[in-house]
Design a protein around this motif. Structure first.
Motif, PDB file in Angstrom:
ATOM      1  N   GLY A  48       0.796  -1.223   0.000  1.00 14.07           N
ATOM      2  CA  GLY A  48       0.000   0.000   0.000  1.00 14.07           C
ATOM      3  C   GLY A  48       0.827   1.271   0.000  1.00 14.07           C
ATOM      4  N   LEU A  49       1.916   1.268   0.759  1.00 10.82           N
ATOM      5  CA  LEU A  49       2.715   2.499   0.856  1.00 10.82           C
ATOM      6  C   LEU A  49       3.294   2.927  -0.496  1.00 10.82           C
ATOM      7  N   PRO A  50       3.835   1.983  -1.338  1.00  4.91           N
ATOM      8  CA  PRO A  50       4.318   2.427  -2.652  1.00  4.91           C
ATOM      9  C   PRO A  50       3.192   3.028  -3.512  1.00  4.91           C
ATOM     10  N   GLN A  51       1.999   2.475  -3.399  1.00  5.88           N
ATOM     11  CA  GLN A  51       0.896   3.014  -4.202  1.00  5.88           C
ATOM     12  C   GLN A  51       0.428   4.362  -3.665  1.00  5.88           C
ATOM     13  N   LEU A  52       0.594   4.576  -2.352  1.00  6.35           N
ATOM     14  CA  LEU A  52       0.279   5.898  -1.816  1.00  6.35           C
ATOM     15  C   LEU A  52       1.152   6.963  -2.470  1.00  6.35           C
ATOM     16  N   PRO A  55      -8.197   8.252  -2.037  1.00  9.92           N
ATOM     17  CA  PRO A  55      -9.149   7.989  -0.937  1.00  9.92           C
ATOM     18  C   PRO A  55      -9.286   6.516  -0.587  1.00  9.92           C
ATOM     19  N   SER A  56      -9.203   5.628  -1.594  1.00 13.57           N
ATOM     20  CA  SER A  56      -9.361   4.196  -1.316  1.00 13.57           C
ATOM     21  C   SER A  56      -8.231   3.668  -0.443  1.00 13.57           C
ATOM     22  N   LEU A  57      -7.005   4.180  -0.665  1.00 12.16           N
ATOM     23  CA  LEU A  57      -5.876   3.739   0.148  1.00 12.16           C
ATOM     24  C   LEU A  57      -5.972   4.296   1.565  1.00 12.16           C
ATOM     25  N   LEU A  58      -6.424   5.528   1.695  1.00 14.22           N
ATOM     26  CA  LEU A  58      -6.615   6.094   3.029  1.00 14.22           C
ATOM     27  C   LEU A  58      -7.704   5.338   3.791  1.00 14.22           C
ATOM     28  N   GLU A  59      -8.744   4.887   3.070  1.00 14.70           N
ATOM     29  CA  GLU A  59      -9.799   4.102   3.712  1.00 14.70           C
ATOM     30  C   GLU A  59      -9.243   2.780   4.240  1.00 14.70           C
ATOM     31  N   VAL A  92      -6.196   2.342   5.304  1.00 16.35           N
ATOM     32  CA  VAL A  92      -5.459   2.701   6.524  1.00 16.35           C
ATOM     33  C   VAL A  92      -6.406   2.726   7.715  1.00 16.35           C
ATOM     34  N   LYS A  93      -7.594   3.314   7.499  1.00 17.21           N
ATOM     35  CA  LYS A  93      -8.588   3.392   8.573  1.00 17.21           C
ATOM     36  C   LYS A  93      -9.097   2.013   8.956  1.00 17.21           C
ATOM     37  N   LYS A  94      -9.314   1.141   7.963  1.00 14.23           N
ATOM     38  CA  LYS A  94      -9.775  -0.218   8.260  1.00 14.23           C
ATOM     39  C   LYS A  94      -8.759  -0.966   9.100  1.00 14.23           C
ATOM     40  N   ASN A  95      -7.473  -0.701   8.852  1.00 14.05           N
ATOM     41  CA  ASN A  95      -6.409  -1.375   9.602  1.00 14.05           C
ATOM     42  C   ASN A  95      -6.180  -0.766  10.981  1.00 14.05           C
ATOM     43  N   LYS A  96      -7.057   0.230  11.352  1.00  9.03           N
ATOM     44  CA  LYS A  96      -6.899   0.963  12.623  1.00  9.03           C
ATOM     45  C   LYS A  96      -5.539   1.643  12.695  1.00  9.03           C
TER      46      LYS A  96
END
Length: 583
Positions: free
Chosen positions: A50-54, A69-73, A75-79
């Motif tokens: 995920g971090l490289p795609q961010l 936004p999908s990658l940030l979401e 992050v939120k799912k992973n707490k």
């Protein structure tokens, strides 16, 4: 371009278009699979996937750095939380960052948190990458509550004899808040004791299963942290549920990627099947309708209707109001032109046949007229011979007059038969019918027929129906039919032949059958096929009137004129069955 070339070109184009659509569906399916693979990798290991795609999805605007936004979401799912640092360690942008996380890091502080040399309540991951001449530094953190809690549990917990773990109140409270469970297993993977363990969690682990549950936590539904004690060979396990994780009660060793391939392939096959069903329906409309139209046309030709079928508005289906071929009929234009020519030729042939039939009927009418002229002379001569003034002996006079009267009667019958066949050919309808009880009427008619000395004695047997049969028929015609069929059976079979006449009818049924069955010599196939042709048997003026050769043809015509039909079954050497059927 002829019919074959046009049809070939049509099918090639349609198959090419269908193949192109299938390729597009396959490309969309493969694209979806790769997208799902990427999402699975991000959910499974956000740090490396995920971090490289961010960084790749980041955009630098007036308001700072913006991420997908999908990658940030995710992050939120992973707490978790996310920070972007500049070269001085200052946070430029942050997402879902808790209050206890610094907004500025010293040169060695971040490395100390990252390597674990300095206590920090979060697992940290760093990603440093250059994009568009700018160096991005991303800090990703997730809560690190299981490892500290596991250290406390392993030091302060004592297993009981009942296979339970007795946790101190403070540790038990933290465990329940985290909705976690604790297990203690021996070196063989067998559980020694547990605390707050769900039913879905096993009580015994193999090396492979523990590794899979640790590696693929999302699939099993629980994130597991373990601590191995070298001195005792025991292992402490602590796990917490993952929101949206898989059903651990039905854990599977099939990777999610394989499931995606199965689903994608199934959907692609289903879509292709639907596509080909729609293509088949379109083909049926495009090619089936013209072919069905041509088949209906050919069927009409078989019924002597030599015009192209029309729709409910009286228009030809194959042509526009201006007379041009409709689009879907163009490819079959050569075939339909040939059918038109065939129809025209058959129409001409039918007209010629009608003219020939008219001439033939006129000839028969002339023959009957010519036959009646000598009939008058024979009749007058017979009366002269019967006068006593002539010098003939009484025996000679009687003999000659009887012969002449017989011949005149025969010629008169022949003329009547010819006239009747002509009337039947022109569609004669029976006069007013009368209601009769068929059993009684037929029994009386057969008694009268049996009285003819030519037939002999006891050669006709009658079987009545078990019920009264009330019907409406024209009895003079029916009497003539009975006489014709009786004569046909008894005069053209051996003298010992017996004719059995039966009335077949059932209660509640409107159908009636009169069956004439004899045990005579039967008929061969040629005789059967030509039984109802006029003059097939042929005769001369010596034969009786029953042998005129028109009896069976007249019987068939009279039956059909009264709304019935006649059928014949015969076997050489065994007899013949003739049925008169009214349904």
């Amino acid at each position: 371009m002829n019919f074959k070339q046009r049809l070939t070109l049509k099918f090639i184009l349609q198959l090419a278009v269908a193949g192109l659509v299938v390729l597009i569906i396959a490309a969309v399916t493969v694209s979806w699979m790769f997208k799902r693979f990427n999402e699975i990798n991000i959910a499974r290991d956000f740090t490396s996937a995920g971090l490289p795609q961010l960084v790749q999805s980041s955009q630098l605007g007036k308001d700072g750095i913006r991420f997908a936004p999908s990658l940030l979401e995710q992050v939120k799912k992973n707490k978790g939380w996310l920070q972007s640092l500049d070269e001085n360690g200052v946070v430029e942008s942050a997402y879902h960052t808790p209050a206890d996380v610094p907004m500025r890091y010293g040169t060695g502080e971040l490395v100390a948190y990252w390597t674990g040399t300095k206590p920090f309540p979060y697992h940290l991951a760093l990603w440093i990458q250059e994009k568009d001449g700018r160096l991005f530094t991303l800090v990703y953190g997730v809560p690190n509550q299981l490892e500290p809690l596991l250290n406390e549990i392993s030091k302060a917990t004592i297993p009981t004899a009942e296979g339970k773990l007795k946790l101190p109140d403070s540790i038990a409270g933290k465990t329940k808040v985290a909705k976690a469970f604790v297990q203690l297993i021996n070196s063989e993977g067998v559980e020694l004791a547990s605390y707050n363990k769900p039913n879905a969690v096993p009580s015994k682990y193999t090396v492979q299963e523990l590794a899979l549950r640790t590696m693929y936590a999302q699939q099993y539904g629980y994130h597991i942290v373990s601590s191995y004690d070298e001195q005792t060979g025991r292992t402490w396990l602590i796990g917490e549920p993952i929101p949206g994780g898989g059903n651990s009660s039905k854990a599977t060793l099939i990777p999610e990627e394989t499931q995606v391939v199965i689903v994608g392939s199934a959907v692609m096959i289903a879509v292709v099947l639907v596509l080909f069903m729609l293509l088949s329906l379109w083909q049926a409309h495009r090619f089936g309708a013209p072919m069905l139209h041509m088949l209906v046309w050919l069927d009409s030709i078989g019924k002597a209707v030599y015009k192209e079928p029309v729709d409910r508005n009286g228009l030809h289906r194959s042509r526009t109001p201006t007379g041009k071929w409709r689009r879907r009929y163009r490819v079959f234009s050569d075939v339909m032109v040939s059918i038109e020519k065939l129809s025209a030729a058959l129409q001409r042939d039918q007209t010629m046949r009608e003219q020939t039939e008219s001439l033939r009927e006129e000839w028969i009418a002339g023959v009957t007229h010519d036959l009646k002229t000598p009939l008058s002379s024979i009749t007058g001569y017979a009366h002269l011979l019967a006068e006593p003034a002539y010098a003939w002996s009484q025996e000679e006079v009687h003999k000659f007059s009887t012969k002449m009267l017989d011949k005149s009667a025969h010629m008169d019958m022949l003329i009547s038969d010819l006239a009747m066949t002509y009337r039947l050919k022109t569609g004669i309808l029976p006069p007013e019918t009368m209601e009769i009880e068929l059993n009684a009427w037929l029994h009386e008619a057969l008694q009268q027929a049996a009285a003819d000395p030519v037939y002999g004695n006891n050669r006709i047997v009658f079987h009545a129906a078990p019920i009264d049969v009330i019907t409406k028929l024209y009895t003079p015609w029916l009497e003539r039919i009975v006489n014709n069929l009786t004569a046909n059976s008894l005069l053209h079979n051996p003298p010992e032949t017996v004719l059995t006449v039966s009335v077949l009818a059932r209660e509640g049924s409107s159908g009636i059958t009169i069956q004439f069955a004899d045990d005579g010599g039967g008929m061969d196939e040629l005789t059967l096929n030509r039984l109802f042709e006029r003059y097939y048997r042929g005769t001369d003026t010596v034969s009786t009137s029953n042998g005129s050769g028109l009896g069976m043809a007249i019987s068939k015509g009279l039956i059909e004129a009264m709304g019935g039909q006649i059928s014949v079954e015969t076997t050489p050497g065994e007899g013949t069955v003739i049925s008169l059927i009214w349904r």
